[in-house]
Design a protein around this motif. Structure first.
Motif, short mmCIF file in Angstrom:
data_model
loop_
_atom_site.label_atom_id
_atom_site.label_comp_id
_atom_site.label_asym_id
_atom_site.label_seq_id
_atom_site.Cartn_x
_atom_site.Cartn_y
_atom_site.Cartn_z
N LYS A 282 2.82 21.49 14.20
CA LYS A 282 3.38 22.59 14.99
C LYS A 282 2.69 22.69 16.34
O LYS A 282 3.34 22.81 17.39
CB LYS A 282 3.21 23.92 14.24
N ARG A 283 1.37 22.67 16.35
CA ARG A 283 0.63 22.89 17.59
C ARG A 283 0.78 21.72 18.56
O ARG A 283 0.79 21.91 19.77
CB ARG A 283 -0.85 23.13 17.29
N SER A 284 0.91 20.52 18.03
CA SER A 284 1.00 19.35 18.91
C SER A 284 2.40 19.12 19.46
O SER A 284 2.57 18.36 20.41
CB SER A 284 0.57 18.10 18.14
N ASN A 285 3.41 19.78 18.85
CA ASN A 285 4.81 19.54 19.23
C ASN A 285 5.17 18.06 19.11
O ASN A 285 5.93 17.53 19.93
CB ASN A 285 5.09 20.04 20.65
N LYS A 286 4.62 17.42 18.11
CA LYS A 286 4.90 16.01 17.88
C LYS A 286 5.40 15.81 16.46
O LYS A 286 5.38 16.73 15.62
CB LYS A 286 3.64 15.16 18.11
N VAL A 287 5.88 14.60 16.20
CA VAL A 287 6.30 14.22 14.86
C VAL A 287 5.44 13.05 14.41
O VAL A 287 4.87 12.32 15.23
CB VAL A 287 7.79 13.84 14.82
N ALA A 288 5.32 12.90 13.09
CA ALA A 288 4.52 11.81 12.53
C ALA A 288 5.44 10.68 12.10
O ALA A 288 6.48 10.92 11.47
CB ALA A 288 3.71 12.31 11.34
N VAL A 289 5.08 9.46 12.48
CA VAL A 289 5.81 8.26 12.04
C VAL A 289 5.05 7.67 10.87
O VAL A 289 3.83 7.46 10.95
CB VAL A 289 5.94 7.24 13.19
N ALA A 290 5.76 7.43 9.77
CA ALA A 290 5.09 6.99 8.54
C ALA A 290 5.88 5.88 7.87
O ALA A 290 7.06 5.65 8.14
CB ALA A 290 4.93 8.18 7.59
N LYS A 291 5.18 5.19 6.97
CA LYS A 291 5.80 4.19 6.11
C LYS A 291 5.72 4.66 4.66
O LYS A 291 4.72 5.28 4.26
CB LYS A 291 5.09 2.84 6.24
N TYR A 292 6.76 4.35 3.88
CA TYR A 292 6.75 4.71 2.47
C TYR A 292 7.68 3.75 1.72
O TYR A 292 8.54 3.08 2.32
CB TYR A 292 7.18 6.17 2.26
N ALA A 293 7.49 3.66 0.44
CA ALA A 293 8.31 2.79 -0.39
C ALA A 293 9.17 3.64 -1.32
O ALA A 293 8.68 4.59 -1.94
CB ALA A 293 7.44 1.86 -1.21
N PRO B 123 0.81 -1.23 0.00
CA PRO B 123 0.00 0.00 0.00
C PRO B 123 0.83 1.27 0.00
O PRO B 123 0.33 2.34 -0.34
CB PRO B 123 -0.83 -0.12 1.29
N THR B 124 2.10 1.16 0.38
CA THR B 124 2.93 2.37 0.46
C THR B 124 3.73 2.59 -0.82
O THR B 124 4.69 3.37 -0.81
CB THR B 124 3.89 2.25 1.66
N ALA B 125 3.37 1.89 -1.89
CA ALA B 125 4.14 2.03 -3.13
C ALA B 125 4.15 3.47 -3.62
O ALA B 125 5.17 3.97 -4.10
CB ALA B 125 3.57 1.10 -4.20
N LYS B 126 3.05 4.16 -3.49
CA LYS B 126 2.96 5.55 -3.92
C LYS B 126 2.37 6.44 -2.83
O LYS B 126 1.88 7.52 -3.14
CB LYS B 126 2.10 5.65 -5.18
N THR B 127 2.44 5.96 -1.59
CA THR B 127 1.81 6.70 -0.50
C THR B 127 2.72 6.71 0.74
O THR B 127 3.31 5.69 1.09
CB THR B 127 0.47 6.07 -0.09
N ILE B 128 2.82 7.90 1.34
CA ILE B 128 3.47 8.01 2.64
C ILE B 128 2.36 7.88 3.67
O ILE B 128 1.58 8.82 3.89
CB ILE B 128 4.22 9.36 2.78
N GLU B 129 2.28 6.73 4.29
CA GLU B 129 1.17 6.42 5.19
C GLU B 129 1.55 6.73 6.64
O GLU B 129 2.44 6.08 7.21
CB GLU B 129 0.79 4.94 5.06
N ARG C 261 10.16 1.63 3.60
CA ARG C 261 11.02 2.31 4.58
C ARG C 261 10.17 2.94 5.67
O ARG C 261 8.95 3.10 5.53
CB ARG C 261 11.89 3.38 3.90
N LEU C 262 10.84 3.34 6.73
CA LEU C 262 10.21 4.03 7.85
C LEU C 262 10.66 5.49 7.81
O LEU C 262 11.82 5.79 7.49
CB LEU C 262 10.63 3.38 9.17
N GLY C 263 9.72 6.40 8.10
CA GLY C 263 10.05 7.81 8.04
C GLY C 263 9.46 8.59 9.21
O GLY C 263 8.58 8.11 9.93
N MET C 264 10.00 9.79 9.40
CA MET C 264 9.52 10.70 10.45
C MET C 264 9.26 12.05 9.81
O MET C 264 10.15 12.63 9.17
CB MET C 264 10.56 10.83 11.57
N LEU C 265 8.06 12.56 9.97
CA LEU C 265 7.69 13.86 9.42
C LEU C 265 7.73 14.91 10.52
O LEU C 265 7.16 14.71 11.60
CB LEU C 265 6.29 13.82 8.80
#
Length: 397
Positions: free
Chosen positions: A131-142, A85-91, A148-152
């Motif tokens: 910005k408001r949450s002061n958090k980062v997003a953990v995502a999967k992408y291909a 599912p992550t072939a063309k999507t950063i989930e 791969r694993l990513g951090m936004l």
């Protein structure tokens, strides 16, 4: 900037079309291999090991080598048919505090750019939510044939993505730490803290690659035919640390000198190693003009002492011709009873008041003595008058 991947960010039911752009670039200087005999460039050619013939890029495919050496061909069509599912999507799979991401997992960095006008609104929504949450997003992408694993996270007004290594790709630090028990003294920690404080903070933008600049200068010099002279060797370093305390103290002094601060000796730092008990907090010694102030103080003290002695002991000659030593008002009190007349007593009181000296207590003592003397003299005169009247009565009788 040229995009390297096009796709979308999957944020729940929200889809944000984006383009992936490299956020970093490599400025390293690359060298080519040459033939030393004639300077010809050495090139690598792809040759099939079976027929030993050179193969072009269009004739080259992929294969997985099995444990026994067997090659299993894998085509791009095979990979495209995988249920990925992550072939063309950063989930995006989670939102977590940034400190939960181990820096060891950090890999390549990318910028995510909104792809088209319709993507601007959801892109801005995700950015402001991060910005408001002061958090980062953990995502999967291909990317490049693997998931791969990513951090936004947000950088200025852009969403950036850091590629992350999978947790099982991080090696455990076994056998890396020093073996055996090593004791660090408080004195050594104090000096390490002092060195850290002296070095202080740095503007990251001011840091640059000195080695790369030196290589560029070397290339420019050789290209122009200039003679290349060997660089002056700096101070030797990297030797064995015999005395850690002395090394730390020297490092603190060198850091202060490089920052244009005063020498460490002026702050009470020693020149060599120190015992553990000698590493208490040291305050700078401030020099004062002790010579001049000491002499002035001594003179003032001497004058004060002489004045005090003069005030305490005052010689005075009484009407009877005797010389007495008086101290302030007490001298007036002693001289008052010895007076024989009102005038003499008054004179003695005035003189005693004058010799009361330096304080008001002597003057007040003289006035008090004068009053007592006058009262006693009046009483004595009254008694004499009574005796004279009695004698006259006896004579007339």
């Amino acid at each position: 900037m040229r995009s390297i991947w096009n796709g979308a960010i999957s944020f729940g039911l929200v889809s944000i079309p984006i383009k992936l752009v490299n956020a970093t670039e490599n400025h390293a200087i690359h060298f080519r291999q040459i033939h030393l005999a004639d300077g010809g460039r050495i090139r690598y050619r792809k040759v099939c090991e079976l027929d030993e013939e050179e193969v072009s890029g269009g004739e080259i495919g992929k294969a997985y080598e099995d444990a026994d050496g067997t090659m299993i061909p894998i085509t791009d069509e095979d990979l495209a048919q995988l249920p990925l599912p992550t072939a063309k999507t950063i989930e995006i799979v989670a939102f977590v505090p940034a400190d939960q991401i181990d820096p060891l997992q950090m890999d390549a960095a990318y910028y995510l750019s909104a792809n088209g006008v319709p993507a601007a609104k959801p892109y801005t929504l995700l950015r402001e939510a991060l910005k408001r949450s002061n958090k980062v997003a953990v995502a999967k992408y291909a990317l490049r044939g693997r998931e791969r694993l990513g951090m936004l996270r947000v950088v200025d007004d852009v969403i950036a993505m850091h590629g992350l290594l999978w947790p099982d790709e991080i090696r455990a630090p076994e056998g890396v730490a020093p073996e055996g028990d090593v004791t660090v003294r408080d004195a050594e920690l104090d000096l390490a803290d002092a060195l850290m404080d002296t070095l202080g903070e740095v503007d990251m933008d001011s840091l640059h690659d000195d080695y790369r600049e030196a290589v560029e200068e070397l290339i420019a010099a050789k290209a122009s035919g200039e003679e290349v002279r060997p660089a002056e060797s700096g101070e030797g370093g990297g030797g064995k640390v015999i005395d850690l305390i002395a090394a730390l103290e020297s490092s603190v002094r060198a850091a202060k000198k490089s920052r244009g601060e005063e020498d460490a000796d002026a702050d009470g730092e020693g020149d060599g190693g120190a015992d553990e008990g000698d590493m208490a907090e040291v305050h700078p010694i401030r020099k004062t003009s002790s010579g001049a102030s000491g002499k002035s103080s001594a003179k003032t003290s001497g004058s004060a002492a002489k004045t005090a002695k003069t005030a305490k002991k005052t010689t005075h000659r009484t009407p009877t011709g005797k010389t007495v030593t008086r101290s302030g008002g007490s001298a007036a009190k002693k001289s008052a009873p010895k007076s024989t007349g009102t005038k003499k007593s008054t004179s003695t009181a005035k003189k005693s008041s004058g010799s009361g000296g330096s304080g008001g207590s002597g003057a007040s003592g003289g006035r008090s003595a004068a009053k007592k003397t006058t009262a006693k003299k009046s009483a004595s005169s009254g008694g004499t008058a009574k005796k004279t009247a009695s004698s006259r009565k006896r004579a007339s009788a």
